[in-house]
Design a protein around this motif. Structure first.
Motif, short mmCIF file in Angstrom:
data_model
loop_
_atom_site.label_atom_id
_atom_site.label_comp_id
_atom_site.label_asym_id
_atom_site.label_seq_id
_atom_site.Cartn_x
_atom_site.Cartn_y
_atom_site.Cartn_z
N GLY A 163 -0.08 10.67 -4.90
CA GLY A 163 0.24 9.82 -3.60
C GLY A 163 -0.30 8.54 -3.69
N GLY B 19 -0.11 6.13 -0.95
CA GLY B 19 -0.43 5.49 0.18
C GLY B 19 -1.65 4.71 0.19
N GLY C 20 -4.56 7.01 -1.36
CA GLY C 20 -4.89 7.12 -2.78
C GLY C 20 -4.89 5.68 -3.46
N ALA D 157 5.81 10.70 -5.73
CA ALA D 157 6.97 11.31 -5.73
C ALA D 157 8.01 10.57 -5.19
CB ALA D 157 6.65 12.65 -4.66
N GLY D 158 8.01 9.32 -4.23
CA GLY D 158 9.12 8.78 -3.95
C GLY D 158 9.38 7.59 -4.60
N SER E 81 6.68 10.26 5.10
CA SER E 81 7.32 9.20 4.07
C SER E 81 7.04 9.49 2.67
CB SER E 81 6.64 7.98 4.56
OG SER E 81 6.82 7.45 5.93
N ASN F 105 7.56 7.48 -0.45
CA ASN F 105 7.98 6.09 -1.09
C ASN F 105 6.42 5.69 -1.66
OD1 ASN F 105 7.95 5.92 1.92
ND2 ASN F 105 6.95 4.19 0.95
N GLY G 26 3.69 3.67 -1.49
CA GLY G 26 2.98 2.92 -0.51
C GLY G 26 3.00 3.96 0.90
N GLY G 27 3.68 5.15 0.82
CA GLY G 27 3.65 6.08 1.66
C GLY G 27 3.86 5.63 3.04
N GLY H 203 2.35 4.05 4.93
CA GLY H 203 1.55 2.67 4.86
C GLY H 203 2.82 1.50 4.53
N CYS I 277 0.45 -0.95 11.74
CA CYS I 277 -0.92 -1.63 11.17
C CYS I 277 -1.88 -1.60 12.44
CB CYS I 277 -0.48 -3.04 10.66
SG CYS I 277 0.57 -2.97 9.16
N SER J 66 7.66 10.47 -9.31
CA SER J 66 6.96 11.48 -10.29
C SER J 66 6.21 12.31 -9.27
CB SER J 66 5.87 10.72 -11.02
OG SER J 66 6.41 9.99 -12.20
N ALA K 33 -2.00 13.17 -0.55
CA ALA K 33 -0.44 13.42 -0.55
C ALA K 33 -0.09 13.50 0.90
CB ALA K 33 -0.13 14.48 -1.50
N HIS L 129 0.11 10.68 13.21
CA HIS L 129 -1.47 10.60 12.52
C HIS L 129 -1.87 11.97 12.67
CE1 HIS L 129 -1.51 6.55 14.98
NE2 HIS L 129 -0.88 6.29 13.90
N PRO M 247 -5.89 6.47 12.87
CA PRO M 247 -6.87 6.98 11.91
C PRO M 247 -7.08 6.17 10.44
CG PRO M 247 -4.90 8.44 11.80
CD PRO M 247 -4.61 7.24 12.83
N THR M 248 -5.99 5.41 10.05
CA THR M 248 -6.05 4.99 8.73
C THR M 248 -7.29 4.36 8.20
OG1 THR M 248 -3.57 4.91 8.95
CG2 THR M 248 -4.61 3.70 6.93
P1 FAD Z 1 0.69 8.57 3.06
O1 FAD Z 1 0.70 6.98 3.37
O2 FAD Z 1 1.51 9.40 3.90
O3 FAD Z 1 1.26 8.68 1.39
C1 FAD Z 1 1.16 9.94 0.78
C2 FAD Z 1 2.20 9.76 -0.29
O4 FAD Z 1 2.13 11.00 -1.12
C3 FAD Z 1 3.54 9.76 0.01
O5 FAD Z 1 4.20 8.45 -0.23
C4 FAD Z 1 4.26 10.91 -0.75
O6 FAD Z 1 5.45 10.77 -1.34
C5 FAD Z 1 3.11 11.15 -1.78
N1 FAD Z 1 3.09 12.46 -2.10
C6 FAD Z 1 3.20 13.68 -1.66
N2 FAD Z 1 3.23 14.92 -2.18
C7 FAD Z 1 3.10 14.36 -3.49
C8 FAD Z 1 3.41 14.97 -4.67
N3 FAD Z 1 3.02 16.30 -4.73
N4 FAD Z 1 3.28 14.34 -5.98
C9 FAD Z 1 3.21 12.95 -5.86
N5 FAD Z 1 3.20 12.09 -4.69
C10 FAD Z 1 3.13 12.98 -3.66
N6 FAD Z 1 -1.68 4.69 11.19
C11 FAD Z 1 -2.43 3.60 11.69
O7 FAD Z 1 -3.68 3.79 11.45
N7 FAD Z 1 -2.12 2.62 12.72
C12 FAD Z 1 -1.12 2.75 12.73
O8 FAD Z 1 -0.63 1.72 13.50
C13 FAD Z 1 0.04 3.36 12.36
N8 FAD Z 1 1.37 3.17 12.85
C14 FAD Z 1 2.22 4.26 12.12
C15 FAD Z 1 3.64 3.83 12.04
C16 FAD Z 1 4.66 4.52 11.66
C17 FAD Z 1 5.99 4.40 11.87
C18 FAD Z 1 4.18 5.53 10.67
C19 FAD Z 1 5.39 6.08 9.91
C20 FAD Z 1 2.83 5.73 10.33
C21 FAD Z 1 1.84 4.94 10.97
N9 FAD Z 1 0.58 5.29 10.75
C22 FAD Z 1 -0.41 4.51 11.53
C23 FAD Z 1 0.06 6.35 9.97
C24 FAD Z 1 -0.46 5.67 8.62
O9 FAD Z 1 0.59 5.01 7.80
C25 FAD Z 1 -0.95 6.68 7.71
O10 FAD Z 1 -2.32 7.06 8.45
C26 FAD Z 1 -1.43 6.25 6.39
O11 FAD Z 1 -0.27 5.84 5.67
C27 FAD Z 1 -1.92 7.41 5.63
O12 FAD Z 1 -2.30 7.28 4.18
P2 FAD Z 1 -2.21 8.16 3.01
O13 FAD Z 1 -2.36 7.65 1.98
O14 FAD Z 1 -3.13 9.28 3.33
O15 FAD Z 1 -1.00 9.23 3.02
#
Ligand code: FAD
Length: 527
Positions: free
Chosen positions: A16, A18, A21, A42-43, A122, A124, A126-127, A129, A134, A242, A279, A462, A507-508
């Motif tokens: 992942g 995002g 990761g 994955a994206g 999401s 892609n 950057g997930g 993010g 923000c 991947s 992920a 979230h 929560p990010t």
């Molecule tokens: P993610 O960013 O979700 O990334 C996880 C990644 O893992 C994804 O890209 C996914 O494709 C990949 N993945 C999953 N399974 C697999 C696999 N088996 N193999 C390979 N890759 C895999 N948070 C805030 O704190 N403040 C905000 O203002 C805010 N606004 C938001 C607005 C929108 C429109 C959105 C969509 C989200 C918002 N968030 C906000 C949430 C914030 O984006 C997430 O908290 C943050 O991105 C989480 O990070 P992460 O790395 O844990 O997961």
């Protein structure tokens, strides 16, 4: 090509890409001079610099395409291959937010989430993010994790703020923004504890000389790792498209991952000394489940924060006591510099206890977030609009969560998800109180152009608790206080799923802080 190295040359696999990761990758590469980090996503990669916020893409068509590419099973090509007609996913009460796809998207291989219909993800580089708003407030009072001491927590938050490029006083120079804070202060100030009144909302981004913002994504967290000029980039690899299918475990230790190249469908094993799964709050527990790693709390204790929102047309008479016509003209001029990103000011009232267990987020913009009937008396309001919402916490309960069915595969071939989730009296009472406050806040600023309403479950984006950390392995947590999965060495989980508390805030930042803690501990063990 990636042999697991000797202890002095450790290989780390991150699942992942995002912000979380990316935080693990950054801290591990920086802390361990010999470590090599391989990240699988994955994206697809959307931007030249991996993980950049799509909000920074100036061309509207290119931005639209980047969002579409992130929508996994709801993106064009994949959607068509699954036989889901284009219309189906945009009909009904709600749609996925741009850049996301619903977990329960209604086609073949869709997850099941009747009690959590707006749950989304999401897919892609950057997930989420790459699409987020923000907002980066810090947890306060009971939102904080009780078993991390305050001194350490403050340090972790400071590092997390640096990684995400957090600005505490974004748009603080907007006179209209300040006027909105003053109106909220008049209405609520006397009821709120010192230091927890209306203020600017911290956001992740870099203010530009022309007054616009370059919004932060995983790109800034990765920083030197994706800068070819930095020697650190030589010890980091990112593979998009991947899909990690399994975390392999032997004798109680993670040995690496099995990953599928989605371009060629080639499947290979990649050995690792440490596997970090970041992920997201649904697909992390799903991958663990699919790998036969099944602590009893896995997927359970799902929380989010519920949101009661409204839109207000700013009243000239009310705001006029704090901002002049000239201030408004300056504001409009500043906004026109970057018309594709119309956010002009971001304010909030943070969570505090005991009397304000809510967080209010107040976004000021030139237009309402929906098409307002031109015949509406508040249409074309010169002073603009405020879109605001109260975040309300969800108490963690074992009954709320995601379960996986080995007998039914989802569109990716993983054990399919069913999300069960219910609001209880505890939430409903606070939702009522928040709605009342939203009416007061709205009346203080202007006229309602949309009635306050509770968004459907899952709308916050979230999602927390599904891989929660805990102090002891008593069945109520998935990982230890350093995010190491109970019972499996060399396996760490990251993301909002690790958060065990009831939260009202975005929560990010908190999850990045917890990731920094996990990465430091992992570095200590690997060195
Ligand atoms: P993610 O960013 O979700 O990334 C996880 C990644 O893992 C994804 O890209 C996914 O494709 C990949 N993945 C999953 N399974 C697999 C696999 N088996 N193999 C390979 N890759 C895999 N948070 C805030 O704190 N403040 C905000 O203002 C805010 N606004 C938001 C607005 C929108 C429109 C959105 C969509 C989200 C918002 N968030 C906000 C949430 C914030 O984006 C997430 O908290 C943050 O991105 C989480 O990070 P992460 O790395 O844990 O997961």
């Amino acid at each position: 090509s990636h042999e697991a190295h000797t202890a002095s040359h450790p290989t780390v696999v991150v699942v992942g890409s995002g912000p979380i990761g990316s935080a693990y990758a950054r801290v591990l590469v920086e802390t361990l001079p010999e470590a090599h980090v391989v990240m699988f996503e994955a994206g697809p990669q959307l931007t030249a610099i991996p993980g950049e916020s799509v909000r920074n893409i100036p061309d509207p068509e290119e931005k639209e395409r980047a969002r579409e590419l992130s929508q996994g099973p709801q993106a064009g090509a994949l959607r068509e291959s699954l036989g889901i007609p284009a219309g189906v996913v945009v009909e009904g009460m709600f749609t996925a937010r741009q850049g996301t796809h619903l977990l329960d998207f209604g086609g073949e291989g869709s997850g099941h989430a009747p009690g959590f219909p707006a749950g989304a993800a999401s897919t892609n580089v950057g997930g989420m993010g790459a699409h987020w708003t923000c907002a980066t407030p810090s947890p306060a009072f009971s939102e904080k994790i009780p078993f991390i001491a305050d001194d350490e927590w403050d340090d972790l938050l400071a590092v997390a703020k640096d990684l995400l490029h957090v600005q505490d006083a974004a748009f603080a120079d907007s006179a209209v923004g300040e006027g909105i804070r003053s109106l909220l202060e008049e209405e609520f100030g006397a009821e709120l504890p010192e230091g927890y009144g209306p203020g600017t909302l911290p956001v992740a981004g870099d203010p530009q000389p022309d007054g616009t913002m370059r919004w932060a994504g995983a790109d800034v967290v990765l920083g030197p790792l994706v800068d070819a000029a930095s020697p650190l980039s030589e010890r980091f690899e990112l593979h998009d498209l991947s899909l990690v299918r399994r975390v392999e475990v032997e004798d109680g230790r993670a040995t690496g991952v099995t990953v599928e190249d989605l371009r060629t469908h080639e499947i290979r094993f990649v050995p690792a000394d440490l596997v970090v799964v970041a992920a997201d709050a649904f697909r992390t527990p799903q991958l663990l489940w699919a790998s036969g790693i099944r602590p009893s709390a896995l997927g359970h204790y799902l929380t989010e924060h519920h949101v009661v929102i409204t839109t207000i047309a700013v009243d000239a008479g009310k705001i006029g006591r704090f901002a002049t016509d000239a201030d408004l003209e300056a504001e409009i001029a500043r906004r026109s510099v970057n018309p594709v990103d119309p956010v002009a000011a971001v304010n909030r009232i943070p969570f505090s206890e005991p009397d304000h267990p809510f967080s209010l987020q107040v976004m000021y913009a030139e237009n309402p977030p929906f098409q307002l009937d031109p015949a509406h008396p508040a249409a074309g309001n010169r002073w603009g609009y405020v879109n605001m919402g109260y975040g309300v916490r969800k108490r963690p309960r074992v009954e709320d969560g995601v379960t996986f069915d080995d007998g039914e595969l989802d569109y990716r071939g993983f054990p399919n998800m069913t999300i069960e989730y219910e609001l209880t009296d505890a939430e409903n009472t606070e939702i009522e109180a928040a709605t009342e406050r939203l009416r007061r806040a709205g009346s203080a600023i202007g006229e309602f152009v949309a009635e306050p309403r509770l968004l459907p479950n899952g709308s916050s984006l979230h999602y927390m608790g599904t891989t929660r950390i805990g102090e002891t392995d008593d069945g109520t947590s998935v990982a230890d206080p350093w995010s190491r999965v109970w019972g499996v060495d060399g396996l760490v989980v990251g993301g909002n799923g690790v958060i065990p508390t009831a939260n009202t805030m975005n929560p990010t930042l908190m999850s990045v802080a917890v990731a920094v803690r996990g990465a430091r501990k992992a570095a200590e063990e690997l060195s």
